[in-house]
Design an enzyme around this catalytic site. Structure first.
Site, PDB file in Angstrom:
ATOM      1  N   GLU A  59       0.825  -1.220   0.000  1.00 15.24           N
ATOM      2  CA  GLU A  59       0.000   0.000   0.000  1.00 15.24           C
ATOM      3  C   GLU A  59       0.853   1.260   0.000  1.00 15.24           C
ATOM      4  O   GLU A  59       0.581   2.205  -0.740  1.00 15.24           O
ATOM      5  CB  GLU A  59      -0.955   0.008   1.187  1.00 15.24           C
ATOM      6  CG  GLU A  59      -2.147  -0.951   1.049  1.00 15.24           C
ATOM      7  CD  GLU A  59      -1.808  -2.384   1.438  1.00 15.24           C
ATOM      8  OE1 GLU A  59      -0.651  -2.650   1.837  1.00 15.24           O
ATOM      9  OE2 GLU A  59      -2.712  -3.247   1.351  1.00 15.24           O
ATOM     10  N   HIS A 128     -11.251  -4.829   9.254  1.00 15.80           N
ATOM     11  CA  HIS A 128     -11.823  -4.531   7.935  1.00 15.80           C
ATOM     12  C   HIS A 128     -13.061  -3.638   8.038  1.00 15.80           C
ATOM     13  O   HIS A 128     -13.792  -3.511   7.066  1.00 15.80           O
ATOM     14  CB  HIS A 128     -12.247  -5.810   7.219  1.00 15.80           C
ATOM     15  CG  HIS A 128     -11.122  -6.604   6.640  1.00 15.80           C
ATOM     16  ND1 HIS A 128     -10.166  -7.219   7.409  1.00 15.80           N
ATOM     17  CD2 HIS A 128     -10.778  -6.878   5.355  1.00 15.80           C
ATOM     18  CE1 HIS A 128      -9.306  -7.861   6.621  1.00 15.80           C
ATOM     19  NE2 HIS A 128      -9.653  -7.663   5.381  1.00 15.80           N
TER      20      HIS A 128
END
Lengths: 325, 335
Positions: A59, A128
């Site tokens: 990322e 999440h």
């Protein structure tokens, strides 16, 4: 015409890729897999692997790469699977994209669009499901969007790409299958204004992203009790549209903010402060807020529901405000 | 009479002189920066490159004017060699609006769009993904620019290094990774921070060509960089170059420099990059002491002019605080 939020995103992305050869989409599993929310099926075949670019699980690396590509003349759209993973890229977004123009004395703009899913409600547990939009909305130099309607899912990407500075877009993961009427207004999507989705005289429900439909649900219940709630969709989390917020609160004299972020240090807190600064004498009651419980979002369905803001809590907050008059 | 102990310069005299001149320019500029810091004309962090000049000079002399440079917070030398006006650099250190970043960046954030200097980045490793992105843009647009990114060996411990090396090699991007290994990440010696101190071995694990150069020898740094740039420009993918060098001064002006053996510092000083080249040139007859002194005097004159420019510079009005935050300056930026 009724379309899903997912379809609206697809149309927006298709249009962007077809319109400008500098635009490309990069992220984890955007290509061969078809997008982790099945949003980009068929794009790889149509636009090729250069422009529908699968990135490794890096990322920090690929978000920084998108920022560099923007500096190099491209118009990258970089996708991060969820806001939780975006923390791995936070350095590049906050320390590079957001500051480069100011720190270089205006020499280098960073026209990058960063998209990510956010929010809970799908039993995906604490890594999440978080809602960290306020972290990004805190940062000068960024523009932060939260499309909550099919109109904005369709229209905001175009506006974001037209902006020469970094734009972060949060898509609440519960919204992808949502159906809505695409209005001709979608083309007017801007990066500045909040929008009144439902007019009402008794209270303003201020929401964004995933909480907009919960506010609307609460407004329906309240209407059945004879309470007319106005629903204000913030749309843009930075810069906040103070004018629309204050105008609405000035009319209704009461406000409840519905925010999936945790209460402490929340956007809800920021909006409450602004209302106090700018509309204190218009109020008939203290401003209230419904936020997520201050715990990591749990897996078990009943626990997750209890942790997230829900329509009944919004209804209860409104009743309490009205009782205080 | 050439000295058999000395390596031949191996470059035409004008080219060697240009390298020598740029090293002296950096040295004189930074010595003055240290003085000005003592006088509190320059504030904040100031990281001097003294001792490491051969790296920026050799590397940048191997690049073309269209290439991209991404540097660290120890980048005065890179900016000077790249052709940023010394006055604008000095004014930046003073915080004046005539500075190359309008006084917004200071010593650590020298920017210059004209010469494609994409900053002075003060997040260790932060410039690497950016460089990979610049190279990706170049590849996608079919251009021939090379991006050179400079970073210290300390950055090799950052995730950004590994992610960037992987992405660049995976996509065969036109980047030269220029590792300025001065053996200390602030106060931490490389042996105390890296399980594998052979940085080329680490880089090679990304399936990337690697080169190692004596960073105290500008002829060697330029030669290595020329090799790297040629390979990268040919489309063969990125190259990692390790320049082994040494900073003579402390990490920053706040650093009491207690973590290094003084004898070690003195040992490296005997390999000084300026004398390394000037001695070889003198031995070969391509440089006289008078010519060297003339180069030095010219460099001092340039610094004097830069200081005068900075002194005469002006303060940006505080009303401009939010300018350049967004491209379209909007009223609400302060909100």
């Amino acid at each position: 015409m009724k379309i899903t939020y997912r379809e609206a995103l697809r149309q927006a992305m298709h249009e962007a890729l077809a319109a400008d050869p500098r635009v490309f989409l990069m992220g984890e599993d955007v290509g061969r897999y078809g997008g982790s929310y099945a949003v980009w099926k068929g794009f790889l075949a149509e636009f090729g692997p250069e422009r529908i670019r699968d990135a490794p699980l890096s990322e920090l690396g690929f978000v920084g790469t998108a920022i560099g590509a923007a500096l190099g003349g491209m118009r990258p759209i970089v996708e991060i699977m969820t806001v939780n993973f975006s923390l791995l890229a936070l350095d590049q977004i906050v320390n590079t994209a957001a500051v480069y123009r100011h720190m270089s004395g205006g020499q280098f703009s960073v026209p990058v669009v960063v998209r990510m899913a956010t929010g809970g409600g799908r039993q995906l547990a604490a890594q999440h499901s978080h809602s960290l939009e306020n972290w990004y909305a805190h940062v000068p130099g960024l523009t932060v969007l939260a499309p909550a309607t099919v109109d904005d899912a369709r229209g905001m990407l175009r506006a974001a790409l037209a902006d020469p500075d970094p734009v972060v877009i949060f898509e609440h993961a519960m919204l992808y299958p949502m159906e809505g009427e695409l209005s001709p207004d979608w083309e007017k999507a801007d990066l500045r204004t909040a929008k009144i989705l439902r007019a009402g005289r008794d209270v303003t429900l201020i929401a964004y992203g995933g909480t907009v439909c919960k506010a609307q649900e609460a407004a329906l219940q309240l209407a059945a009790e004879g309470i007319e709630a106005e629903v204000l969709d913030l749309r843009v989390l930075r810069p906040l549209d103070d004018a629309t917020i204050m105008a609405s609160v000035g009319r209704t004299r009461r406000a409840v903010i519905v925010d999936e972020g945790w209460r402490t240090g929340s956007l809800a807190g920021e909006i409450m402060a602004r209302i106090m600064e700018q509309a204190f004498y218009e109020l008939d009651a203290p401003v209230a807020r419904v936020c997520s419980a201050e715990v990591p979002i749990p897996y078990a369905k009943h626990m997750e529901e209890a942790a997230l803001p829900q329509a009944p809590a919004v209804v209860a907050a409104v009743r309490q405000l009205l009782a205080k008059v | 009479m050439s000295d058999p102990q000395l390596k031949p310069v191996g470059l035409p005299a004008p080219e060697a002189l240009a390298l020598l001149r740029d090293m002296v320019r950096i040295r004189r500029f930074e010595e003055r920066c240290a003085d000005l810091y003592g006088q509190q004309k320059i504030r904040g962090f100031l990281h001097l490159y003294i001792g490491e000049e051969a790296v920026a000079v050799g590397a940048l002399h191997a690049l073309g004017p269209g290439d991209n440079i991404v540097a660290t917070y120890r980048e005065h030398g890179h900016a000077l060699v790249r052709g940023v006006s010394p006055g604008a650099i000095m004014a930046e250190m003073y915080g004046k609006q005539e500075g190359c970043s309008r006084g917004r960046g200071g010593s650590m954030h020298l920017f210059d769009a004209k010469t494609r200097l994409f900053g002075g980045n003060a997040i260790v490793g932060g410039g690497l993904p950016l460089a990979v992105g610049l190279a990706l843009a170049e590849q996608m647009q079919g251009g021939s620019r090379v991006t050179a990114v400079f970073f210290g060996e300390g950055a090799v411990a950052e995730g950004a290094f590994h992610e960037s090396m992987n992405l660049a090699a995976l996509w065969k991007l036109p980047v030269v990774f220029c590792c300025e290994n001065n053996f200390y990440a602030m106060g931490t010696a490389i042996e105390r921070s890296e399980s594998q101190t052979d940085l080329c071995a680490k880089a090679a694990s990304y399936n990337m060509k690697t080169l190692r150069a004596d960073g105290m020898d500008v002829i060697a740094t330029q030669a290595a960089m020329r090799d790297a740039v040629a390979q990268v420009r040919s489309g063969a993918g990125p190259v990692f170059v390790e320049f082994q060098t040494y900073r003579y001064r402390a990490h920053s002006m706040f650093d009491p420099d207690l973590y290094r053996d003084k004898a070690e510092v003195e040992r490296w000083k005997t390999r000084g990059p300026i004398h390394n080249l000037s001695n070889r040139m003198k031995a070969e007859g391509s440089l006289t002491e008078e010519a060297f002194l003339a180069i030095d005097a010219e460099a001092i004159k340039e610094v004097d002019a830069a200081v005068a420019f900075a002194e005469a510079g002006t303060w940006e009005p505080v009303e401009h605080l939010a300018h350049h935050l967004y491209t379209v300056n909007r009223a609400e930026t302060a909100r």
